[in-house]
Design a protein around this motif. Structure first.
Motif, PDB file in Angstrom:
ATOM      1  N   ALA A  42      39.584  39.133  22.493  1.00 58.09           N
ATOM      2  CA  ALA A  42      40.218  40.415  22.819  1.00 58.09           C
ATOM      3  C   ALA A  42      39.872  40.837  24.247  1.00 58.09           C
ATOM      4  N   ALA A  43      38.631  40.620  24.655  1.00 58.79           N
ATOM      5  CA  ALA A  43      38.214  40.963  26.020  1.00 58.79           C
ATOM      6  C   ALA A  43      39.001  40.132  27.037  1.00 58.79           C
ATOM      7  N   ILE A  44      39.195  38.855  26.742  1.00 60.59           N
ATOM      8  CA  ILE A  44      39.935  37.981  27.659  1.00 60.59           C
ATOM      9  C   ILE A  44      41.368  38.489  27.855  1.00 60.59           C
ATOM     10  N   VAL A  45      42.001  38.929  26.795  1.00 65.19           N
ATOM     11  CA  VAL A  45      43.366  39.457  26.917  1.00 65.19           C
ATOM     12  C   VAL A  45      43.368  40.673  27.844  1.00 65.19           C
ATOM     13  N   THR A  46      42.406  41.548  27.684  1.00 64.94           N
ATOM     14  CA  THR A  46      42.322  42.734  28.545  1.00 64.94           C
ATOM     15  C   THR A  46      42.004  42.337  29.981  1.00 64.94           C
ATOM     16  N   ILE A  47      41.066  41.406  30.158  1.00 63.04           N
ATOM     17  CA  ILE A  47      40.726  40.929  31.508  1.00 63.04           C
ATOM     18  C   ILE A  47      41.963  40.337  32.178  1.00 63.04           C
ATOM     19  N   ALA A  48      42.709  39.539  31.451  1.00 62.89           N
ATOM     20  CA  ALA A  48      43.916  38.927  32.016  1.00 62.89           C
ATOM     21  C   ALA A  48      44.931  39.980  32.436  1.00 62.89           C
ATOM     22  N   ASP A  49      45.097  41.016  31.620  1.00 64.41           N
ATOM     23  CA  ASP A  49      46.034  42.080  31.957  1.00 64.41           C
ATOM     24  C   ASP A  49      45.601  42.822  33.217  1.00 64.41           C
ATOM     25  N   ARG A  50      44.335  43.192  33.288  1.00 69.65           N
ATOM     26  CA  ARG A  50      43.832  43.909  34.471  1.00 69.65           C
ATOM     27  C   ARG A  50      43.889  43.018  35.707  1.00 69.65           C
ATOM     28  N   SER A  51      43.585  41.735  35.533  1.00 68.49           N
ATOM     29  CA  SER A  51      43.623  40.797  36.655  1.00 68.49           C
ATOM     30  C   SER A  51      45.036  40.669  37.212  1.00 68.49           C
ATOM     31  N   ARG A  52      46.004  40.619  36.327  1.00 70.48           N
ATOM     32  CA  ARG A  52      47.403  40.549  36.766  1.00 70.48           C
ATOM     33  C   ARG A  52      47.762  41.769  37.591  1.00 70.48           C
ATOM     34  N   ARG A  53      47.289  42.917  37.159  1.00 69.81           N
ATOM     35  CA  ARG A  53      47.623  44.163  37.859  1.00 69.81           C
ATOM     36  C   ARG A  53      47.025  44.229  39.255  1.00 69.81           C
ATOM     37  N   ILE A  54      45.826  43.686  39.428  1.00 72.74           N
ATOM     38  CA  ILE A  54      45.179  43.752  40.748  1.00 72.74           C
ATOM     39  C   ILE A  54      45.372  42.462  41.551  1.00 72.74           C
ATOM     40  N   GLN A  55      46.059  41.477  40.953  1.00 72.80           N
ATOM     41  CA  GLN A  55      46.341  40.203  41.616  1.00 72.80           C
ATOM     42  C   GLN A  55      45.072  39.463  42.049  1.00 72.80           C
ATOM     43  N   HIS A  56      44.077  39.475  41.167  1.00 71.08           N
ATOM     44  CA  HIS A  56      42.840  38.747  41.415  1.00 71.08           C
ATOM     45  C   HIS A  56      42.310  38.284  40.069  1.00 71.08           C
ATOM     46  N   HIS A  57      41.952  37.023  39.958  1.00 74.45           N
ATOM     47  CA  HIS A  57      41.642  36.447  38.650  1.00 74.45           C
ATOM     48  C   HIS A  57      40.285  35.768  38.617  1.00 74.45           C
ATOM     49  N   LEU A  67      30.784  34.333  26.512  1.00 75.87           N
ATOM     50  CA  LEU A  67      31.885  34.253  27.458  1.00 75.87           C
ATOM     51  C   LEU A  67      31.284  34.187  28.849  1.00 75.87           C
ATOM     52  N   ARG A  68      31.724  33.245  29.659  1.00 80.62           N
ATOM     53  CA  ARG A  68      31.262  33.152  31.041  1.00 80.62           C
ATOM     54  C   ARG A  68      32.437  33.452  31.962  1.00 80.62           C
ATOM     55  N   ALA A  69      32.170  34.323  32.946  1.00 84.84           N
ATOM     56  CA  ALA A  69      33.154  34.634  33.977  1.00 84.84           C
ATOM     57  C   ALA A  69      32.625  34.123  35.312  1.00 84.84           C
ATOM     58  N   SER A  70      33.486  33.479  36.057  1.00 80.99           N
ATOM     59  CA  SER A  70      33.157  33.013  37.408  1.00 80.99           C
ATOM     60  C   SER A  70      34.260  33.496  38.335  1.00 80.99           C
ATOM     61  N   ASP A  86      34.587  43.842  42.946  1.00 83.55           N
ATOM     62  CA  ASP A  86      35.385  44.834  42.229  1.00 83.55           C
ATOM     63  C   ASP A  86      35.809  44.269  40.874  1.00 83.55           C
ATOM     64  N   LEU A  87      36.265  43.039  40.847  1.00 83.72           N
ATOM     65  CA  LEU A  87      36.671  42.411  39.592  1.00 83.72           C
ATOM     66  C   LEU A  87      35.475  42.245  38.654  1.00 83.72           C
ATOM     67  N   ALA A  88      34.313  41.896  39.190  1.00 86.75           N
ATOM     68  CA  ALA A  88      33.111  41.754  38.360  1.00 86.75           C
ATOM     69  C   ALA A  88      32.777  43.071  37.657  1.00 86.75           C
ATOM     70  N   ARG A  89      32.865  44.180  38.379  1.00 89.60           N
ATOM     71  CA  ARG A  89      32.612  45.494  37.763  1.00 89.60           C
ATOM     72  C   ARG A  89      33.619  45.776  36.654  1.00 89.60           C
ATOM     73  N   ARG A  90      34.860  45.460  36.903  1.00 89.73           N
ATOM     74  CA  ARG A  90      35.903  45.672  35.893  1.00 89.73           C
ATOM     75  C   ARG A  90      35.632  44.824  34.647  1.00 89.73           C
ATOM     76  N   GLU A  93      32.875  46.288  32.511  1.00 89.78           N
ATOM     77  CA  GLU A  93      33.349  47.426  31.726  1.00 89.78           C
ATOM     78  C   GLU A  93      34.180  46.969  30.526  1.00 89.78           C
ATOM     79  N   ILE A  94      35.027  45.994  30.745  1.00 87.51           N
ATOM     80  CA  ILE A  94      35.884  45.488  29.662  1.00 87.51           C
ATOM     81  C   ILE A  94      35.044  44.847  28.568  1.00 87.51           C
ATOM     82  N   VAL A  95      34.105  43.995  28.950  1.00 88.82           N
ATOM     83  CA  VAL A  95      33.260  43.329  27.952  1.00 88.82           C
ATOM     84  C   VAL A  95      32.417  44.352  27.208  1.00 88.82           C
ATOM     85  N   ALA A  96      31.874  45.337  27.903  1.00 93.40           N
ATOM     86  CA  ALA A  96      31.074  46.382  27.247  1.00 93.40           C
ATOM     87  C   ALA A  96      31.917  47.106  26.199  1.00 93.40           C
TER      88      ALA A  96
END
Length: 104
Positions: A42-57, A67-70, A86-90, A93-96
């Motif tokens: 569920a977190a990945i789906v939200t991360i993907a949506d937010r990433s699309r909006r800010i154009q950074h993945h 889950l590991r994010a790089s 900025d993406l790391a902070r987002r 928040e999403i994972v929390a």
């Protein structure tokens, strides 16, 4: 818009100081989260949506119990930029928020 400006080593260290749990590995920052599998999906789906909006993945690696994010900026020659932090902070928040979901 232009190519994002890579950060200096000092600026990277300063940004990392404000992001507990994140560490630098070469020209990327990474963090592993202990999180249940379905909550991570569920977190990945939200991360993907937010990433699309800010154009950074981020690169995301899902395992049964974590889950590991790089993150790096591909448009800056795979170097670290302010957008990465900025993406790391987002993502934090999403994972929390998804960790707070009921277990059932």
């Amino acid at each position: 818009m232009g190519v994002p400006k890579p950060l200096s080593d000092d600026a990277i260290a300063e940004h990392l100081a404000g992001l507990p749990g994140w560490e630098r590995r070469g020209d990327e920052i990474t963090r592993a989260y202990e999180i249940r599998y379905h909550a991570a999906v569920a977190a990945i789906v939200t991360i993907a949506d937010r990433s699309r909006r800010i154009q950074h993945h981020a690169d995301l690696d899902l395992r049964i119990d974590h889950l590991r994010a790089s993150i790096t900026t591909h448009d800056a020659g795979h170097r670290l930029t302010a957008a990465d932090f900025d993406l790391a902070r987002r993502i934090d928040e999403i994972v929390a928020a998804h960790r707070a979901l009921p277990l059932d």
